[in-house]
Write an enzyme that holds these catalytic residues in place. Structure first.
Site, PDB file in Angstrom:
ATOM      1  N   TYR A  46      40.015 -74.836  -2.217  1.00 57.28           N
ATOM      2  CA  TYR A  46      39.381 -73.545  -2.238  1.00 57.28           C
ATOM      3  C   TYR A  46      39.919 -72.345  -3.863  1.00 57.28           C
ATOM      4  O   TYR A  46      40.582 -71.967  -3.851  1.00 57.28           O
ATOM      5  CB  TYR A  46      39.177 -72.544  -1.192  1.00 57.28           C
ATOM      6  CG  TYR A  46      38.690 -73.164   0.148  1.00 57.28           C
ATOM      7  CD1 TYR A  46      37.273 -74.302  -0.381  1.00 57.28           C
ATOM      8  CD2 TYR A  46      38.384 -72.946   1.122  1.00 57.28           C
ATOM      9  CE1 TYR A  46      36.667 -74.329   0.903  1.00 57.28           C
ATOM     10  CE2 TYR A  46      37.732 -73.316   2.433  1.00 57.28           C
ATOM     11  CZ  TYR A  46      37.173 -74.597   2.460  1.00 57.28           C
ATOM     12  OH  TYR A  46      36.204 -74.793   3.277  1.00 57.28           O
ATOM     13  N   GLY A 197      25.283 -65.538   4.447  1.00 63.08           N
ATOM     14  CA  GLY A 197      25.043 -64.093   5.071  1.00 63.08           C
ATOM     15  C   GLY A 197      22.971 -64.146   5.484  1.00 63.08           C
ATOM     16  O   GLY A 197      23.237 -63.363   5.836  1.00 63.08           O
ATOM     17  N   LYS A 202      21.489 -59.690   6.169  1.00 63.47           N
ATOM     18  CA  LYS A 202      21.271 -58.839   5.175  1.00 63.47           C
ATOM     19  C   LYS A 202      20.121 -59.287   4.368  1.00 63.47           C
ATOM     20  O   LYS A 202      19.688 -58.079   3.479  1.00 63.47           O
ATOM     21  CB  LYS A 202      22.633 -58.387   4.367  1.00 63.47           C
ATOM     22  CG  LYS A 202      23.260 -59.810   3.997  1.00 63.47           C
ATOM     23  CD  LYS A 202      24.569 -59.947   4.076  1.00 63.47           C
ATOM     24  CE  LYS A 202      25.322 -60.179   2.752  1.00 63.47           C
ATOM     25  NZ  LYS A 202      26.510 -60.201   2.565  1.00 63.47           N
TER      26      LYS A 202
HETATM   27  N1  NAP Z   1      34.848 -78.244   5.216  1.00 66.24           N
HETATM   28  C1  NAP Z   1      33.557 -78.091   4.864  1.00 66.24           C
HETATM   29  O1  NAP Z   1      32.905 -78.913   3.830  1.00 66.24           O
HETATM   30  C2  NAP Z   1      33.449 -76.271   4.741  1.00 66.24           C
HETATM   31  C3  NAP Z   1      31.762 -75.751   4.161  1.00 66.24           C
HETATM   32  C4  NAP Z   1      31.600 -75.271   3.955  1.00 66.24           C
HETATM   33  C5  NAP Z   1      32.638 -73.698   4.601  1.00 66.24           C
HETATM   34  N2  NAP Z   1      33.882 -74.246   5.531  1.00 66.24           N
HETATM   35  C6  NAP Z   1      34.088 -73.235   5.842  1.00 66.24           C
HETATM   36  O2  NAP Z   1      33.651 -72.078   6.411  1.00 66.24           O
HETATM   37  C7  NAP Z   1      33.952 -70.789   6.296  1.00 66.24           C
HETATM   38  C8  NAP Z   1      32.199 -70.758   6.329  1.00 66.24           C
HETATM   39  O3  NAP Z   1      31.297 -70.473   5.502  1.00 66.24           O
HETATM   40  P1  NAP Z   1      31.007 -70.494   4.555  1.00 66.24           P
HETATM   41  O4  NAP Z   1      32.487 -68.612   4.575  1.00 66.24           O
HETATM   42  O5  NAP Z   1      30.738 -71.047   3.363  1.00 66.24           O
HETATM   43  O6  NAP Z   1      30.050 -69.122   4.953  1.00 66.24           O
HETATM   44  P2  NAP Z   1      29.204 -68.653   6.306  1.00 66.24           P
HETATM   45  O7  NAP Z   1      30.004 -68.087   7.497  1.00 66.24           O
HETATM   46  O8  NAP Z   1      27.613 -68.548   6.572  1.00 66.24           O
HETATM   47  O9  NAP Z   1      29.127 -67.278   5.173  1.00 66.24           O
HETATM   48  C9  NAP Z   1      29.681 -65.945   4.790  1.00 66.24           C
HETATM   49  C10 NAP Z   1      29.451 -64.756   3.895  1.00 66.24           C
HETATM   50  O10 NAP Z   1      28.218 -64.359   4.854  1.00 66.24           O
HETATM   51  C11 NAP Z   1      28.314 -62.998   4.756  1.00 66.24           C
HETATM   52  N3  NAP Z   1      28.791 -62.185   5.353  1.00 66.24           N
HETATM   53  C12 NAP Z   1      29.823 -62.059   6.567  1.00 66.24           C
HETATM   54  N4  NAP Z   1      30.246 -61.591   7.692  1.00 66.24           N
HETATM   55  C13 NAP Z   1      28.620 -60.891   7.355  1.00 66.24           C
HETATM   56  C14 NAP Z   1      28.675 -59.873   8.077  1.00 66.24           C
HETATM   57  N5  NAP Z   1      28.997 -59.002   8.691  1.00 66.24           N
HETATM   58  N6  NAP Z   1      28.078 -59.070   7.616  1.00 66.24           N
HETATM   59  C15 NAP Z   1      26.863 -58.911   6.415  1.00 66.24           C
HETATM   60  N7  NAP Z   1      27.483 -59.704   5.636  1.00 66.24           N
HETATM   61  C16 NAP Z   1      28.550 -60.908   5.907  1.00 66.24           C
HETATM   62  C17 NAP Z   1      29.179 -63.122   2.849  1.00 66.24           C
HETATM   63  O11 NAP Z   1      28.167 -62.528   1.723  1.00 66.24           O
HETATM   64  P3  NAP Z   1      28.574 -61.634   0.394  1.00 66.24           P
HETATM   65  O12 NAP Z   1      29.232 -63.232   0.263  1.00 66.24           O
HETATM   66  O13 NAP Z   1      27.248 -61.536   0.337  1.00 66.24           O
HETATM   67  O14 NAP Z   1      29.838 -60.886   1.156  1.00 66.24           O
HETATM   68  C18 NAP Z   1      30.090 -63.874   3.293  1.00 66.24           C
HETATM   69  O15 NAP Z   1      30.591 -64.194   2.328  1.00 66.24           O
HETATM   70  C19 NAP Z   1      34.513 -70.988   4.724  1.00 66.24           C
HETATM   71  O16 NAP Z   1      34.514 -69.206   4.786  1.00 66.24           O
HETATM   72  C20 NAP Z   1      34.952 -71.683   5.069  1.00 66.24           C
HETATM   73  O17 NAP Z   1      36.422 -71.807   4.766  1.00 66.24           O
HETATM   74  C21 NAP Z   1      34.110 -75.693   5.113  1.00 66.24           C
END
Ligand code: NAP
Length: 307
Positions: A46, A197, A202
């Site tokens: 990351y 998101g 949103k």
């Molecule tokens: N193991 C793996 O292969 C893998 C893959 C993916 C992710 N992950 C882990 O899982 C975590 C979560 O997944 P992800 O970050 O990819 O996707 P996610 O949690 O589905 O989406 C994150 C995005 O959602 C939006 N968001 C969050 N809270 C919000 C709110 N209250 N209002 C409006 N928008 C909101 C933000 O978008 P904006 O950017 O538009 O502000 C944020 O960047 C990652 O950070 C990582 O630690 C692991």
């Protein structure tokens, strides 16, 4: 709940440094700890180490007692020999400023044959006291069975499996992985609970996700198809003051037995998302959400790593 920190320091996918930066992610850390969310997920890839560095900086500054639970990952795609995870772990611990990772995970599955090699490397790190618990990520049932078996030979157990899981990606409810986790006492960590998101409510057809990578995962067709689901999520959220659509997404995943990992960039998002801990969905709301999610169609959300 777990705080996902992929966004912390990652420019390419998330635009770190443009509309949010170090001050914001440190505020997220503070909000998490104040809300009782003390579990953070990061990875060596990351932001090419930036996420671990930022998280380590927050931990050192805040000196939270008890200290937060930190999960990180090594990427087998970048490392071929069994000795390499030890090197990766040393790098991660140095960036995090920690002596031990509470949870160390293999980030991706790179073939069934490699699993015993990676599990042995994880077990070695555990035996040296550098790792508290051992986890995997993107391991389907056949791969998880091999991981469980390999660790058993070393007298250890698999603690977690981290998988894509949301109202727009329910494969692991159907392929038996969630059930298998329950039966083997492996915690199921669900990533992408907001479908980048979309499930935070949103986006709209006229305001779809943007960005070179982002719009390929969650595009305007998906937002359009998910319209009735998103309307239901809003109806459920807005029944009570202070509830948000993002909380519905998190509480749905939690009700299914997952520990949702919420990707959070700002204090505003943190306050909204961690508010999910204050309430839960009723059985009838859960059933309505399942039906609305089914009506979006099979596996609508694809990513490069879980399609
Ligand atoms: N193991 C793996 O292969 C893998 C893959 C993916 C992710 N992950 C882990 O899982 C975590 C979560 O997944 P992800 O970050 O990819 O996707 P996610 O949690 O589905 O989406 C994150 C995005 O959602 C939006 N968001 C969050 N809270 C919000 C709110 N209250 N209002 C409006 N928008 C909101 C933000 O978008 P904006 O950017 O538009 O502000 C944020 O960047 C990652 O950070 C990582 O630690 C692991």
């Amino acid at each position: 709940m777990c705080v996902g920190t992929w966004q912390w320091g990652s420019k390419l996918v998330w635009g770190y440094g443009k509309d949010y930066g170090e001050k914001d992610v440190c505020e997220v850390f503070g909000e998490a700890v104040a809300s009782g969310v003390n579990f953070f997920d990061t990875a060596e890839v990351y932001g090419w180490g930036a996420s671990e560095r930022l998280l380590g900086g927050c931990i050192a500054r805040e000196k939270t007692a008890p200290p937060p639970v930190v999960a990180t990952k090594f990427s087998p795609m970048m490392r071929w020999s069994r000795k390499r995870p030890a090197k990766a772990l040393a790098g991660s611990l140095a960036r995090l400023g920690l002596e031990k990772a509470d949870l160390y995970q293999v980030h991706q599955m790179d073939g069934l044959k490699s699993i015993p090699k990676w599990m042995d490397a994880m077990a070695d790190a555990h035996d040296k006291g550098l790792v508290g618990a051992i986890g995997v990520s993107n391991y389907y049932p056949d791969a998880m069975a091999v991981a469980i078996d390999s660790l058993k030979k070393r007298g250890l157990k698999l603690a977690t499996n981290q998988m894509h899981f949301s109202l727009l990606f329910r494969r692991h409810e159907r392929n038996g992985l969630l059930k298998m986790c329950r039966e083997n006492n492996v915690s199921f960590l669900g990533y992408m609970p907001f479908a980048w998101g979309v499930l935070a409510g949103k986006f709209s057809k006229d305001n779809p996700p943007k960005g070179f990578i982002r719009h390929r995962v969650a595009n305007k067709n998906l937002v359009e198809r998910a319209g009735p689901l998103l309307k239901l999520m809003k109806d459920i959220a807005w029944k009570e003051k202070d509830r948000t659509v993002s909380q519905v997404a998190l509480n749905w995943a939690a009700a299914k037995g997952a520990i949702p990992i919420a990707g959070v960039k700002t204090r505003k998002q943190a306050r909204e998302d961690f508010g999910a801990l204050k309430w839960s969905l009723s059985q009838s709301e859960l059933a309505e959400l399942d039906a609305a999610s089914d009506s979006v169609g099979p596996q609508p959300l694809k990513t490069i790593w879980t399609s």
